[in-house]
Design a protein around this motif. Structure first.
Motif: not given
Ligand SMILES: Cc1ncc(COP(=O)(O)O)c(C=O)c1O
Length: 475
Positions: A269-275, A290-298
């Motif tokens: 959900x919130x990985x897009x906050x990097x922007x 070590x790893x990160x998941x970011x959903x494009x559709x959220x």
């Protein structure tokens, strides 16, 4: 052999004619919903009624009405009154990239079956790694959804951290991951799929604010080790799903480093906050993962389903499903970053990278900044309205665009409150003007809003609260 049916299926003329009509109809749908010409966010139908409709439609329905009926009988995610699940109102241009992907249908498993989208995938995942703050060693890929991406990351972690080769030899000794009790259920599911069992999922209790209580990590770890269980990964939620609260990634990173275990961030959900300059602080410490998941559709305005899985050390992109330790070659000239099927669960996958790239190319990174910042701002704003209302209570002050709240009345006990809020949500669903969801937190039934539409404003929040008050009065 009668080929005429196939000729008609592949007719460029029919495609063009139907396509023009469909785009015109969808544009009207957009205008209708975004501009609230229709006041409902959903026309609710009971599942059995809906099933009956489509059974009958197959036999007797008018072909000309097919696309219109499908459109009508969905939840209108582009309506500002849609404030329910964490699915974005897709940017219209990504409906067009979806069409390109569907028609060209390059299967992506190997480079030859998707030259442009494979290279494009590298470009967009490089951009994401850079935004996270990873170094040039980082790499990633796209896959079908946060659930699958989290499972993939944990499989990589197991491969990277443990000495035994579980992929080839099976698991012979007890191993575990650590995760907040508030994490999305897919982490639990991933652990079960990996055969870790109940003892292999160490649930870390959450604080009063629903964040992982990092003060108990040491103690929990010692307890587990005393039982002979080896912990190989810890997952931070950024944020957790139910309340939208972020775990302290810095603290988790320090713990993971101390014990040399894999640190995975579920930023579906919130990985897009990097922007977002304003909200990047919610992800403080993400660059140490070590790893990160970011959903494009959220939180990135793309159609379902597309997820980025990014690795701090790019060599691990090839590790997960590799039979041998040849993934260690990835940093040499033998590296083949372009063959997607080696890295992902999917063999065939959609040309999903073109959604990401098209948004970046057409609007630049600032489009993601604008979207995330606006929605998080609106989450805070909605919460501030609730705080001023004597008949409403927040579960917790939000950190994102997810807000949990409930109607309260001092004359009611816990069970009565729970029943009342559940019945309010059911009435809202059947009424259809708003689409919101619900969740249970520590035995208390809450209404749950996720502001996903950048055109949802204070006016909509106030109207929703008035409506809830009305339903509560007449319950
Ligand atoms: C934090 C978190 N992780 C993972 C998921 C699952 O992602 P997906 O629905 O893309 O499989 C969700 C979905 O809501 C989520 O909120």
């Amino acid at each position: 052999m009668n080929k005429s049916i196939l000729e008609s299926v592949y007719s460029p003329e029919t495609f063009k004619e139907m396509g023009h009509r469909l785009v015109a109809d969808l544009a009207e749908h957009l205008d209708d919903k975004l501009n609230e010409k229709t006041h409902k966010a959903i026309h609710w139908n009971e599942p059995d009624d809906e099933l009956h409709f489509w059974q009958e439609f197959l036999k007797h329905g008018d072909k000309e009405e097919l696309f219109k009926e499908i459109t009508k009988r969905t939840t209108y995610v582009h309506h500002p009154n849609y404030i329910g699940h964490q699915v974005s109102p897709a940017a219209p241009i990504t409906a067009l990239t979806g069409m390109i992907s569907s028609l060209l249908n390059n299967g992506m498993a190997v480079y030859e079956m998707g030259m442009a989208p494979s290279a494009i995938e590298r470009v967009v995942t490089d951009v994401l790694c850079n935004k996270i703050g990873y170094s040039k060693r980082a790499k990633g890929f796209l896959t079908s959804g946060g659930t699958l991406a989290n499972l993939t990351a944990l499989l990589t972690a197991r491969r990277a951290i443990l000495k035994q080769d579980i992929w080839n030899n099976g698991n012979r000794s007890p191993i575990a991951i650590m995760v907040s009790e508030e994490a999305h259920y897919c982490v639990d599911r991933a652990a079960k799929i990996m055969g870790l069992g109940e003892q292999g999922i160490i649930k870390i209790p959450a604080t009063a604010n629903f964040q992982m209580d990092t003060s108990v990590l040491e103690e929990k770890h010692q307890e587990v080790r005393a039982k002979g269980i080896e912990v190989f990964a810890i997952v931070g939620s950024a944020p957790c799903t139910a309340t939208g609260m972020f775990d302290d990634l810095d603290e988790i990173a320090a713990f993971a480093k101390k014990y040399k275990i894999w640190f995975h961030v579920d930023g579906a959900h919130g990985g897009a906050g990097v922007f977002s300059k304003k909200y990047k602080h919610t992800l403080k410490g993400i660059e140490k993962s070590d790893s990160v998941v970011i959903d494009g559709h959220k939180m990135m305005m793309m159609p379902t389903i597309t997820t980025a899985l990014l690795y701090k050390n790019g060599k691990y992109t090839n590790a997960t499903f590799s039979q041998k330790a040849d993934y260690l070659l990835t940093e040499s000239e033998h590296e083949d970053w372009y063959n997607s099927g080696k890295k992902t669960f999917e063999c065939t996958k959609t040309m999903m990278s073109i959604h990401w790239y098209t948004l970046l190319k057409m609007y630049g990174e600032s489009v993601f900044e604008a979207y995330v910042t606006n929605l998080y701002d609106m989450g805070t704003h909605f919460a501030s309205i609730i705080e001023k209302e004597p008949n409403f209570e927040l579960a917790v002050k939000p950190m994102s665009n997810i807000v949990c709240f409930r109607f309260i009345n001092s004359a009611l006990d816990l069970n009565e409150h729970n029943r009342l809020n559940a019945s309010i949500r059911q009435k809202l669903l059947e009424d259809g003007e708003f689409y919101i969801v619900q969740t249970k937190l520590r035995g208390i039934h809450f209404l749950r809003v996720t502001v996903m539409n950048p055109f949802t404003t204070e006016k909509h929040f106030n109207r929703l609260l008035d409506k809830i008050k009305d339903f509560a009065k007449n319950a």
